[in-house]
Enzyme design. Structure first.
Site, mmCIF file in Angstrom:
data_model
loop_
_atom_site.group_PDB
_atom_site.id
_atom_site.type_symbol
_atom_site.label_atom_id
_atom_site.label_comp_id
_atom_site.label_asym_id
_atom_site.label_seq_id
_atom_site.Cartn_x
_atom_site.Cartn_y
_atom_site.Cartn_z
ATOM 1 N N CYS A 186 0.849 -1.192 0.000
ATOM 2 C CA CYS A 186 0.000 0.000 0.000
ATOM 3 C C CYS A 186 0.882 1.238 0.000
ATOM 4 O O CYS A 186 1.391 1.647 1.048
ATOM 5 C CB CYS A 186 -0.937 -0.003 1.215
ATOM 6 N N CYS A 197 -0.354 4.185 2.089
ATOM 7 C CA CYS A 197 -0.298 3.971 3.544
ATOM 8 C C CYS A 197 1.133 4.015 4.059
ATOM 9 O O CYS A 197 1.413 4.567 5.106
ATOM 10 C CB CYS A 197 -0.859 2.600 3.919
ATOM 11 N N ASP A 198 2.058 3.395 3.331
ATOM 12 C CA ASP A 198 3.400 3.201 3.851
ATOM 13 C C ASP A 198 4.424 4.029 3.095
ATOM 14 O O ASP A 198 5.615 3.755 3.144
ATOM 15 C CB ASP A 198 3.771 1.710 3.758
#
Ligand code: FAD
Length: 321
Positions: free
Chosen positions: A150, A153-154
């Site tokens: 992701c 997200c990361d």
């Protein structure tokens, strides 16, 4: 906990299958509307424990309302608590079979497929999706400790994407916003991505494409990923590439085995909904969250479509009463 399982052969106005942000948001809205929703949270369903994908991550920094961030499992505990507060019946089991050919819809719990089915007037499918994996040596050890699927997200971690199918261009662009330099591993000698995506990758000075190259092993100190063993499939040459992140951009798998033969899905298996709604190809069946969204795949968008599904189910139930 007020989530007490009802008698085994129950009928409900609405059953929610799935316990991520989509399922719980739907439950909160339906419970507040006094529709007594039943939510199956799954017992290691789709590879995840109850609570869904966010239970596998640490800090969630982009969910509104938590300015200092919140741990994924804690966020999902809060979703669950809020569902229960308004009277949702939560069942820690997996729905393994469903018949959507007539209403009320019939469904069976795992291990109970020989028994009488339970029934529901409406169903919300919120079973989510999971990132496809390559199954590399060392992958399990460093999953979420350097390996991610992701980018949004990361993205704060410098990352090397592995790319061996049609490019998820937006994800890759996201990575270069955060990472110092990004290597893209391409198994072939050309990109199968759309021309515009391919051009974007090739022209990005922060991206180096390693053609005809595959990853074979993730290496590290046991806690964090430190390098990647890569192999040139044309020459057979192998080497270690020092990296502190590995990003999989090989797609996601929607959890639609349960309904794939009964609902209209796209070629990748995502449930197709009427644009702007969560209505599926079967009246009374709604789909919310990642199971119907291959574009955004975020907790907040999943929660948003969970809310839509609840309001649409509520409206249908009211019209039919
Ligand atoms: P999911 O979260 O996928 O949950 C579905 C759940 O339904 C499953 O876990 C399972 O328990 C249950 N289920 C499945 N099948 C059945 C069945 N047959 N019967 C009963 N239950 C079933 N998004 C963000 O916005 N911010 C982030 O920081 C972020 N970080 C992430 C980090 C990681 C590592 C991952 C993997 C994802 C991250 N995401 C993040 C994405 C986010 O988690 C997803 O978009 C979101 O969880 C999707 O929610 P969902 O409700 O559609 O389903």
């Amino acid at each position: 906990m007020s989530a007490v399982e009802k008698s085994s052969k129950m009928h409900s106005k609405v059953v929610i299958i799935g316990s991520g942000p989509a399922g719980h948001t739907a439950a909160i809205y339906l419970a507040r509307a006094n529709l007594n929703p039943v939510l199956f949270e799954g017992f290691m369903a789709n590879g995840f424990a109850a609570g869904g994908q966010l239970t596998t991550t640490t800090d969630v920094e982009n969910f509104p309302g938590f300015p200092s961030g919140i741990m994924g499992p804690e966020l999902m505990d809060k979703f669950r608590e809020q569902s229960i507060r308004f009277g949702t019946t939560i069942i820690t089991e997996t729905v393994s079979k469903i018949d959507l050919s007539a209403r009320p819809f019939r469904y069976w719990r795992e291990m109970q497929e020989d028994e009488e089915p339970e029934t529901a007037d409406t169903v919300i499918i919120a079973t989510g999706a999971s990132a496809k994996r390559l199954g590399l040596a060392g992958e399990e050890t460093y999953w979420q400790s350097g390996i991610s699927a992701c980018a949004v997200c990361d993205g704060a971690v410098p990352i090397i994407p592995v790319r061996d199918s049609a490019a998820e261009g937006s994800d890759l662009s996201d990575l270069t916003k955060y990472g110092s330099h990004v290597y893209v591993l391409v198994r072939r000698s050309e990109l199968r991505a759309s021309k515009i995506m391919a051009k974007r990758l090739l022209n990005n000075p922060k991206i180096t494409i390693l053609w005809n190259t595959v990853a074979t092993e993730c290496l590290g100190d046991g806690d964090l990923l430190q390098s990647l063993r890569i192999k040139n499939v044309s020459t057979g040459e192998e080497k270690n590439l020092p990296v502190n992140g590995l990003f999989y951009a090989i797609g996601h798998e929607p959890a639609t085995d349960l309904v794939r033969s009964q609902l209209q899905t796209d070629p990748d298996g995502y449930i197709i909904t009427v644009p702007g709604t969560t209505q599926t190809s079967v009246k009374g069946v709604f789909a919310a969250g990642d199971v119907q969204d291959k574009r955004y795949r975020q907790a907040i968008t999943s929660a948003g479509s969970g809310c839509m599904a609840a309001l649409e189910a509520e409206r249908l139930i009211a019209e039919e009463e």
